[in-house]
Design a protein around this motif. Sequence first.
Motif, PDB file in Angstrom:
ATOM      1  N   UNK A   1       0.806  -1.223   0.000  1.00 23.77           N
ATOM      2  CA  UNK A   1       0.000   0.000   0.000  1.00 23.77           C
ATOM      3  C   UNK A   1       0.844   1.281   0.000  1.00 23.77           C
ATOM      4  N   UNK A   2       1.932   1.383   0.766  1.00 21.85           N
ATOM      5  CA  UNK A   2       2.711   2.628   0.729  1.00 21.85           C
ATOM      6  C   UNK A   2       3.229   2.946  -0.673  1.00 21.85           C
ATOM      7  N   UNK A   3       3.705   1.921  -1.386  1.00 19.36           N
ATOM      8  CA  UNK A   3       4.215   2.147  -2.736  1.00 19.36           C
ATOM      9  C   UNK A   3       3.089   2.530  -3.702  1.00 19.36           C
ATOM     10  N   UNK A   4       1.957   1.860  -3.574  1.00 14.46           N
ATOM     11  CA  UNK A   4       0.823   2.166  -4.447  1.00 14.46           C
ATOM     12  C   UNK A   4       0.314   3.581  -4.189  1.00 14.46           C
ATOM     13  N   UNK A   5       0.124   3.918  -2.925  1.00 12.48           N
ATOM     14  CA  UNK A   5      -0.393   5.250  -2.594  1.00 12.48           C
ATOM     15  C   UNK A   5       0.578   6.346  -3.047  1.00 12.48           C
ATOM     16  N   UNK A   6       1.877   6.110  -2.903  1.00 11.96           N
ATOM     17  CA  UNK A   6       2.859   7.118  -3.321  1.00 11.96           C
ATOM     18  C   UNK A   6       2.834   7.296  -4.829  1.00 11.96           C
ATOM     19  N   UNK A   7       2.736   6.203  -5.577  1.00 13.25           N
ATOM     20  CA  UNK A   7       2.703   6.299  -7.033  1.00 13.25           C
ATOM     21  C   UNK A   7       1.458   7.032  -7.506  1.00 13.25           C
ATOM     22  N   UNK A   8       0.324   6.751  -6.872  1.00 14.80           N
ATOM     23  CA  UNK A   8      -0.922   7.411  -7.264  1.00 14.80           C
ATOM     24  C   UNK A   8      -0.904   8.877  -6.859  1.00 14.80           C
ATOM     25  N   UNK A   9      -0.343   9.174  -5.703  1.00 16.26           N
ATOM     26  CA  UNK A   9      -0.260  10.574  -5.273  1.00 16.26           C
ATOM     27  C   UNK A   9       0.575  11.394  -6.241  1.00 16.26           C
ATOM     28  N   UNK A  10       1.640  10.791  -6.757  1.00 16.47           N
ATOM     29  CA  UNK A  10       2.507  11.514  -7.691  1.00 16.47           C
ATOM     30  C   UNK A  10       1.829  11.756  -9.025  1.00 16.47           C
ATOM     31  N   UNK A  11       0.976  10.829  -9.445  1.00 16.38           N
ATOM     32  CA  UNK A  11       0.336  10.932 -10.759  1.00 16.38           C
ATOM     33  C   UNK A  11      -1.052  11.549 -10.695  1.00 16.38           C
ATOM     34  N   UNK A  12      -1.685  11.510  -9.533  1.00 19.77           N
ATOM     35  CA  UNK A  12      -3.068  11.927  -9.413  1.00 19.77           C
ATOM     36  C   UNK A  12      -3.987  10.748  -9.676  1.00 19.77           C
ATOM     37  N   UNK A  13      -5.118  10.723  -8.984  1.00 20.84           N
ATOM     38  CA  UNK A  13      -6.064   9.633  -9.169  1.00 20.84           C
ATOM     39  C   UNK A  13      -6.372   8.952  -7.863  1.00 20.84           C
ATOM     40  N   UNK A  14      -6.836   7.710  -7.941  1.00 19.38           N
ATOM     41  CA  UNK A  14      -7.171   6.972  -6.716  1.00 19.38           C
ATOM     42  C   UNK A  14      -6.965   5.487  -6.950  1.00 19.38           C
ATOM     43  N   UNK A  15      -6.805   4.750  -5.864  1.00 17.97           N
ATOM     44  CA  UNK A  15      -6.527   3.317  -5.931  1.00 17.97           C
ATOM     45  C   UNK A  15      -7.402   2.580  -4.931  1.00 17.97           C
TER      46      UNK A  15
END
Length: 413
Positions: free
Chosen positions: A350-364
């Motif tokens: 989850x930390x890696x997924x949330x960081x990647x989405x935060x950088x690109x914008x959007x939601x997971x």
Amino acid sequence: MIERPMADILKPRDAADVEQMVRSALADGKTLEVVGRGTKRGIGRAAQWDATLDLSGLSGVTLYEPEELVLSAKAGTPIAEIEALVAASNQELAFEPMDYAAVLGGAAGAGSIGGVLAANLSGPRRIKVGAARDHFLGVTAVSGRGETFKSGGRVVKNVTGYDVCKLLAGSWGTLAAMTDVTIKTLPRAETEATVLVLDLDDVTARKVMTAATASYADVSAAAHLPAIVAARIAETAAAQAAVTAFRLEGVAPSVVERKGVIEKLLAPFGALGALGEAPSRAFWRAVRNVTPFAAAGPAGACDLWRISTAPTRGPDVGRALIEQADAELLYDWAGGLVWAAVPPSNDAHAPQVRAAVAAAGGHATLIRAPAAVRAAVEVFSPEAAPLAALTARVRQSFDPQGVLNAGRMWAGV
């Protein structure tokens, strides 16, 4: 499906029963898990409720007027039944709702129309016609206050003011228990074909998808499957390469003409392939249902994330997850929907997924993981404070005591 003692299951026969059961829960200070046919129970936080409100007994199409492109049904009606009915009139649910059976290990076609709308499902045609909420015309439901209400009607022009249908779509049963719904149907395309571009990397595939969707070829779906993922779909396994796919739908002469247009556009990017009508339908059904990441397949032990972002940023998210979480990826919606299967862990990466989405914008959203993992991490994207406050106010207006699916989306909500 999770087994529960029979005493914990409330199975209403009609809408009046639903209202009575919610009122009883309110009076007793109890909480209710709201399910249609239980096919998506494994999605969401691993919360506990006092009883299950099983709406599968509210089943049956109550109105279908093909000439008016409208259908009404009780919320527990199997989606397979509805799709078969409209297909007999050469129509379809244009948003082609995903079936989670493959990735969750359930029975295909077993979900309900209410569940489709509550989860706001959609398939590859999302880039052209929208999601379930865009075809949701009317609803009768029971709020967490134990009050029956109606919203919308049989035509779009009846939807004025506060569009409750769109609010309920994607609320996962946390605001109200739907009892009856009305949706829009559309004519089914006479035929379809799919054009493939082979062996592109993710970044080049993004550029190709951008060019194709901006062209007047009028593609109705665009997806990119890296080689390991494409090999798990029968229609593209023989390519032994990454596959970038574009669907064309309509009357036969138009499909032939537009196929020529898009092949000319895509030829400079690499070797081309094509799928005729039957294999094209099978391929896009596999993409829609994410069968390369099926629970019974090679990636079945992986935790599975569903990530929505801007199509141009999909490869950025994918690259980060490959590097940081050893993810396998499938890109749909021209790159705007990224399915990421990651090796099992106690936090689903989850930390890696949330960081990647935060950088690109959007939601997971964490779609598949053991209950212990779903209890430990945020399944749905955490909301910023202003949005969380708005969510809480909306929830308060519909369900002030937190009777319905409390805690399924976020802790305490």
